[in-house]
Enzyme design. Sequence first.
Site, PDB file in Angstrom:
ATOM      1  N   ASP A 137      -9.635   0.089   7.050  1.00 49.09           N
ATOM      2  CA  ASP A 137      -8.800   0.067   8.257  1.00 49.09           C
ATOM      3  C   ASP A 137      -9.554   0.668   9.441  1.00 49.09           C
ATOM      4  OD1 ASP A 137      -6.965  -0.934   6.548  1.00 49.09           O
ATOM      5  OD2 ASP A 137      -5.461   0.626   6.869  1.00 49.09           O
ATOM      6  N   ASP A 157      -2.397  -8.094   1.356  1.00 50.38           N
ATOM      7  CA  ASP A 157      -3.143  -6.854   1.128  1.00 50.38           C
ATOM      8  C   ASP A 157      -3.612  -6.769  -0.327  1.00 50.38           C
ATOM      9  OD1 ASP A 157      -4.125  -4.501   2.171  1.00 50.38           O
ATOM     10  OD2 ASP A 157      -2.203  -3.921   3.038  1.00 50.38           O
ATOM     11  N   CYS A 215       0.810  -1.223   0.000  1.00 50.51           N
ATOM     12  CA  CYS A 215       0.000   0.000   0.000  1.00 50.51           C
ATOM     13  C   CYS A 215       0.844   1.274   0.000  1.00 50.51           C
ATOM     14  CB  CYS A 215      -0.964  -0.008   1.179  1.00 50.51           C
ATOM     15  SG  CYS A 215      -2.185  -1.322   1.024  1.00 50.51           S
TER      16      CYS A 215
HETATM   17  C1  GLA Z   1      -3.618  -1.679   4.468  1.00 47.76           C
HETATM   18  C2  GLA Z   1      -4.110  -2.694   5.499  1.00 47.76           C
HETATM   19  C3  GLA Z   1      -3.522  -2.355   6.872  1.00 47.76           C
HETATM   20  C4  GLA Z   1      -2.011  -2.338   6.806  1.00 47.76           C
HETATM   21  C5  GLA Z   1      -1.569  -1.381   5.729  1.00 47.76           C
HETATM   22  C6  GLA Z   1      -0.072  -1.448   5.440  1.00 47.76           C
HETATM   23  O1  GLA Z   1      -4.114  -0.422   4.715  1.00 47.76           O
HETATM   24  O2  GLA Z   1      -5.491  -2.694   5.538  1.00 47.76           O
HETATM   25  O3  GLA Z   1      -3.966  -3.280   7.831  1.00 47.76           O
HETATM   26  O4  GLA Z   1      -1.539  -3.631   6.532  1.00 47.76           O
HETATM   27  O5  GLA Z   1      -2.209  -1.642   4.470  1.00 47.76           O
HETATM   28  O6  GLA Z   1       0.263  -0.502   4.477  1.00 47.76           O
END
Ligand code: GLA
Length: 534
Positions: free
Chosen positions: A232, A177, A148
């Site tokens: 998240d 992810d 991400c």
């Molecule tokens: C995404 C996931 C999070 C985390 C971040 C890392 O947002 O949902 O839980 O792992 O990536 O960048």
Amino acid sequence: MKKMGLVIVVAMGGLLLFKTFSPSGEVCPFLAPASPRAPQPAPVVRALEDGLALTPPMGWYPWNIFGEEPQNEKLIGEIVDALVSSGLKAAGYSYVGPDEGICFYRRDDGRLATNVERYPSGLRSLGDAIHQKGLKYALYTDAGTRTCSTAMPGTKDHEFEDMRQFAEWRADYIKIDWCNTEGQDIVKTYTTLHDAQLAAGRPVVHSLCSWGEGYPWRWAGAVGHLWRTTADICAPGQADWTRAMRVALANEKLAAFAGPGHWNDPDMMISGMPGISDSQSRSFFSLWCLMAAPLIAGNDLRSMSRATVETLTNLEAIAVNQDPLGVQGKIVWTDGMVSLWAEKPLFDGGQAVLVFNQGRHEANKQIAWPEIGIDAAASCYVRNLWTHETIGPLTGGVTVNVAPDDVAFLRISPKPDFSLPPVLVADSYLVSLRSTGSSPQKLSGAITITNKGSAELPLWKVGEGLPAWLSVSVSKNGKSQTLNNTISTAGLKKGLYHAAVRADNTEPVSGRPMSALYYDVDLEVSQDVSGQSE
Ligand code: GLA
């Protein structure tokens, strides 16, 4: 939802109390009744193959509190020590490792390699250190071209070699992810990753992280063990109670899709994070327990208050989460800012129930037995999982007083004993032995598994297919069992040998299979004894 007036009878220790209540007030914006259920989940294939995650995974992941910084070997080592010293490990938490902690990169030859600036001992050594402490190793990657933050490579077009590398690093849990996946078919991609994990030969808990995209609850049980259901729960370091409650509510609607080996994942926990009060931490934890959500702590374990430790290690609450029936509870009614969560039958014939008060004033609520599927005339005992007190026998129902942002978290049962299902704690998951002699040697190493639950477990059954140099016997000592590994080097060439041992067990009250136990045995034969027998 407005409820009709109702008369219930509450009996405490022979004293009958007749009470009338007519709940009223506004419907809480976040506590709308659950929407009609979607179609039944796809068959669960993955957990049948490997026996993993038959109860919700428990562990710690860094993202909620740290984000990318400062994830490194030192931090993970300190967290591992804190997991053990705080008592979290003894309460069943086991999976731990870096999240998007910039721990690897892709070399020019296409292989993943450790980022040694952050992890100087290497990702395999980190895994070994975690296993030696009796914990399980969790790693993170992405199904697209990059993770991400784009700081790490994703698995796209490298699925098989990357899952092989994760197996070489000895990961037991892989969170994958869904960033930077433009144009990718989600079902095909996660299916390929599942195939790649099988091909790599190391059973891993596969945690899908598409934040609900692609409706994973409909299909992911065939390729993984848990799937994120929502966005998240917070930005790193910024726990947000309102947002967390929205996550809880979205996850609640998916109760029909959860079960042993296939879980809805409403994200890591915010209990114990800055800005979250003790009662919010307790309520949050109770909701995650009742929803059979993975209990992945997200706070800084090195600096927990006593109240946070007591919350996260409450074995009676954890027992509800780890119940072998694996049912996700859900909302039965909401009354203004107060909600009743139930429909969580437990292995001993009882059930778990929770009254959650999101209002500003103390709530006095009655739970009438018929509301939770119990005959009004039945006599039941009520165990408060936070005060650890039992009352009863009661007929008709029970009354609870709940402070703002707090919960009454109860087990209700016809029996007063409230036994705990198995919660397992290992002294180690790695046996590492080295032979030095010029003639064949016998070596041995033990793994001890302790059950923190009530009932004694039958003996662990060790899987077939062990290499000729290894034999395993199991012995029992009260609540602990020892897997004795005996190694004979007779006939072996100089070199490194490895076996992954699987053991299976059955929950003694419900008779359901328990999560398979896996550990590694490493043998280094330093002199050739291939021509010699014992
Ligand atoms: C995404 C996931 C999070 C985390 C971040 C890392 O947002 O949902 O839980 O792992 O990536 O960048």
